[in-house]
Design a protein around this motif. Structure first.
Motif, PDB file in Angstrom:
ATOM      1  N   GLY A 240      50.301  58.509 -31.346  1.00 13.75           N
ATOM      2  CA  GLY A 240      50.802  57.624 -30.292  1.00 13.75           C
ATOM      3  C   GLY A 240      52.283  57.779 -30.051  1.00 13.75           C
ATOM      4  O   GLY A 240      52.987  56.787 -29.828  1.00 13.75           O
ATOM      5  N   LEU A 241      52.789  59.012 -30.080  1.00 16.39           N
ATOM      6  CA  LEU A 241      54.224  59.258 -29.930  1.00 16.39           C
ATOM      7  C   LEU A 241      54.577  59.878 -28.580  1.00 16.39           C
ATOM      8  O   LEU A 241      55.656  60.465 -28.432  1.00 16.39           O
ATOM      9  N   GLY A 242      53.720  59.729 -27.605  1.00 21.07           N
ATOM     10  CA  GLY A 242      54.013  60.215 -26.264  1.00 21.07           C
ATOM     11  C   GLY A 242      54.187  61.715 -26.219  1.00 21.07           C
ATOM     12  O   GLY A 242      53.357  62.482 -26.729  1.00 21.07           O
ATOM     13  N   ALA A 243      55.293  62.162 -25.610  1.00 23.93           N
ATOM     14  CA  ALA A 243      55.544  63.596 -25.458  1.00 23.93           C
ATOM     15  C   ALA A 243      55.808  64.286 -26.786  1.00 23.93           C
ATOM     16  O   ALA A 243      55.662  65.517 -26.885  1.00 23.93           O
ATOM     17  N   VAL A 244      56.153  63.528 -27.809  1.00 26.48           N
ATOM     18  CA  VAL A 244      56.405  64.129 -29.128  1.00 26.48           C
ATOM     19  C   VAL A 244      55.112  64.629 -29.751  1.00 26.48           C
ATOM     20  O   VAL A 244      55.100  65.588 -30.522  1.00 26.48           O
ATOM     21  N   GLY A 245      53.991  63.985 -29.439  1.00 26.81           N
ATOM     22  CA  GLY A 245      52.705  64.368 -29.990  1.00 26.81           C
ATOM     23  C   GLY A 245      52.409  63.626 -31.283  1.00 26.81           C
ATOM     24  O   GLY A 245      52.927  62.532 -31.523  1.00 26.81           O
ATOM     25  N   SER A 246      51.587  64.202 -32.125  1.00 28.86           N
ATOM     26  CA  SER A 246      51.211  63.581 -33.393  1.00 28.86           C
ATOM     27  C   SER A 246      51.864  64.324 -34.555  1.00 28.86           C
ATOM     28  O   SER A 246      52.299  65.466 -34.415  1.00 28.86           O
ATOM     29  N   LEU A 247      51.890  63.660 -35.710  1.00 33.62           N
ATOM     30  CA  LEU A 247      52.544  64.215 -36.890  1.00 33.62           C
ATOM     31  C   LEU A 247      51.646  64.046 -38.109  1.00 33.62           C
ATOM     32  O   LEU A 247      50.941  63.041 -38.244  1.00 33.62           O
ATOM     33  N   ARG A 248      51.719  65.019 -39.005  1.00 36.21           N
ATOM     34  CA  ARG A 248      51.075  64.921 -40.313  1.00 36.21           C
ATOM     35  C   ARG A 248      52.106  65.385 -41.332  1.00 36.21           C
ATOM     36  O   ARG A 248      52.400  66.585 -41.428  1.00 36.21           O
ATOM     37  N   VAL A 249      52.650  64.435 -42.075  1.00 37.47           N
ATOM     38  CA  VAL A 249      53.786  64.713 -42.949  1.00 37.47           C
ATOM     39  C   VAL A 249      53.416  64.371 -44.391  1.00 37.47           C
ATOM     40  O   VAL A 249      52.886  63.290 -44.664  1.00 37.47           O
ATOM     41  N   ARG A 250      53.726  65.283 -45.295  1.00 40.19           N
ATOM     42  CA  ARG A 250      53.518  65.008 -46.724  1.00 40.19           C
ATOM     43  C   ARG A 250      54.603  64.062 -47.214  1.00 40.19           C
ATOM     44  O   ARG A 250      55.739  64.077 -46.714  1.00 40.19           O
ATOM     45  N   PHE A 251      54.264  63.225 -48.186  1.00 41.85           N
ATOM     46  CA  PHE A 251      55.258  62.283 -48.719  1.00 41.85           C
ATOM     47  C   PHE A 251      55.201  62.273 -50.240  1.00 41.85           C
ATOM     48  O   PHE A 251      54.220  62.702 -50.859  1.00 41.85           O
ATOM     49  N   SER A 252      56.273  61.789 -50.838  1.00 42.97           N
ATOM     50  CA  SER A 252      56.325  61.579 -52.285  1.00 42.97           C
ATOM     51  C   SER A 252      56.748  60.142 -52.533  1.00 42.97           C
ATOM     52  O   SER A 252      57.515  59.570 -51.768  1.00 42.97           O
TER      53      SER A 252
END
Length: 447
Positions: free
Chosen positions: A136-148
């Motif tokens: 739901g980030l508009g023109a930015v698109g979607s994200l899949r980010v690893r976290f610690s």
């Protein structure tokens, strides 16, 4: 009960590019709508929250997504409503004397650079194993980010914030939760817990003894504050040396200097967190259901000519953070916290009930010349704070007999409370327990 978990994001090159675009546009939206509203306010016009909301929502909804734009504008609305309520309180004379200035919300920038920051609604992200999936980030698109990081809270997730630390060059995400269960001592515990009994305790806040606790059953606890002084004086000397080097080159700040200040604050908060949690656990297993805390009202706003005292109050003590953590941790254990004015509590004799004719004979010692008894001034303060809400009789622990001492190191079982060497000489006619040892506290976890 709402709590926040902080995790570190570990984006790849593509994800970091998207994060930078998202956070830059989010900060830009905040700054633009805030500038429009500040200009209305300073021109003595009515601040049109609804009109500016619609204008900037339409401008940014396709860039960062309609939901993200809504969350940023809603947070800015909250900041302005809070500002207006403070202005009203100031006009009505309900603000404390030290709050003589109320400022409108500021900008998301640091120096001449825009901060990288964004807000997400609870349905915009989800936790998928070691990854955060954002949509739901508009023109930015979607994200899949690893976290610690460790998510130790179980409950309904709320709004989240993403920020970039330019000094550490790291990404962080702060996730709020409506807490149902929490991992305490590596076990899942339903919070808030229920008190084991209905005892009451008084707490006096100090410097050498960070917390002095007196329970209405006569038991007492002293929490050392000397590690805080060691931390603060170490960093003060190290920072002073580095600042003198910077000044020789005409510089006032640097990335390294800011990181030194940050490490200082983190170490202070880490020790305060340790001291508060272990103290509240000790009280919980003692059966305490209510804590009366002596509040040092306006202490940071009353300047002292002694610069050393000012340094200890502002940098070593961190009493505002300490008071807040006391309430937050006590809430998890179902313990009620009440704040009272601590004036004259540490110099009032628990037997005579007056501070006239008594004297502090040494650091931490109060002597009653009428009864020829020496007391621990911090424990006397905790006793008198408790006696303001409950009638109690003094016990030998006020002179240091069988006082439990909390220090970093080993572990303490609450059953050992009282079997510790005395802190001060016992009053005439009493006998202190011998052969104890100073230990720190690691209580068992409630199931």
């Amino acid at each position: 009960m709402r709590r926040t978990v902080t995790i570190r994001l570990l984006p790849d090159k593509d994800s970091e590019t998207k994060l930078r675009v998202l956070c830059s546009l989010s900060s830009k939206l905040w700054n633009e709508v805030n500038y429009a509203r500040r200009r209305m306010f300073f021109e003595a016009k009515r601040v049109d929250l609804k009109g500016t909301y619609r204008t900037f929502y339409e401008k940014y909804k396709t860039l960062i997504g309609s939901v993200t734009a809504q969350q940023i504008l809603n947070k800015n609305n909250e900041a302005w409503r809070s500002f207006f309520s403070l202005l009203k309180a100031k006009k009505e004379g309900r603000l404390p004397p030290f709050m003589n200035r109320v400022s409108p919300p500021g900008y998301r920038k640091r120096g001449n650079k825009r901060e990288l920051w964004a807000i997400l609604r609870n349905d915009q992200y989800r936790i998928d194993g070691d990854y955060i999936v954002i949509k739901g980030l508009g023109a930015v698109g979607s994200l899949r980010v690893r976290f610690s990081g460790r998510i130790h809270i179980i409950g309904k997730q709320g709004r989240a914030e993403i920020r970039y630390d330019a000094d550490e060059k790291k990404w962080y995400m702060h996730i709020s939760f409506e807490v149902v269960e929490k991992m305490i001592r590596d076990k899942r515990v339903r919070v808030p817990m229920k008190p084991l009994w209905n005892k009451t305790a008084g707490v006096d806040i100090g410097i050498n003894n960070l917390l002095a606790v007196y329970v209405d059953d006569g038991s007492a606890l002293l929490v050392s504050g000397r590690p805080l002084k060691s931390i603060s004086f170490y960093w003060r000397n190290r920072i002073a040396k580095y600042q003198s080097t910077l000044n020789r080159y005409g510089l006032w700040t640097s990335r390294r200097l800011r990181k030194m200040y940050r490490r200082w604050r983190r170490q202070i908060k880490s020790y305060v967190d340790w001291a508060v949690r272990n103290t509240v656990e000790w009280l919980y297993y003692k059966g305490v259901s209510k804590i009366i805390v002596g509040y040092p009202r306006y202490i940071a706003q009353n300047p002292n000519k002694n610069s050393k005292a000012n340094f200890e109050v502002v940098h070593v003590w961190s009493y505002g953070y300490l008071l807040r953590r006391l309430r937050e941790v006590a809430e998890e254990y179902g313990v009620e916290v009440e704040y009272v004015d601590e004036r004259d509590t540490s110099r009032t004799c628990p037997i005579c009930r007056t501070h006239i004719g008594h004297k502090r004979i040494a650091r931490g010692l109060l002597k009653c010349y009428k009864h020829n008894i020496v007391f621990n001034a911090d424990l006397v303060g905790a006793f008198n704070i408790l006696s303001r809400v409950k009638t109690i009789a003094p016990s030998p622990t006020l002179s240091g007999v069988g006082v439990t001492r909390l220090r970093p190191g080993a572990g303490l079982n609450p059953a050992l409370a009282g079997n510790v060497a005395q802190n001060l000489p016992a009053p005439k006619g009493t006998h202190a327990l011998q052969g104890g040892e100073e230990v720190s506290y690691t209580a068992p976890t409630a199931a």
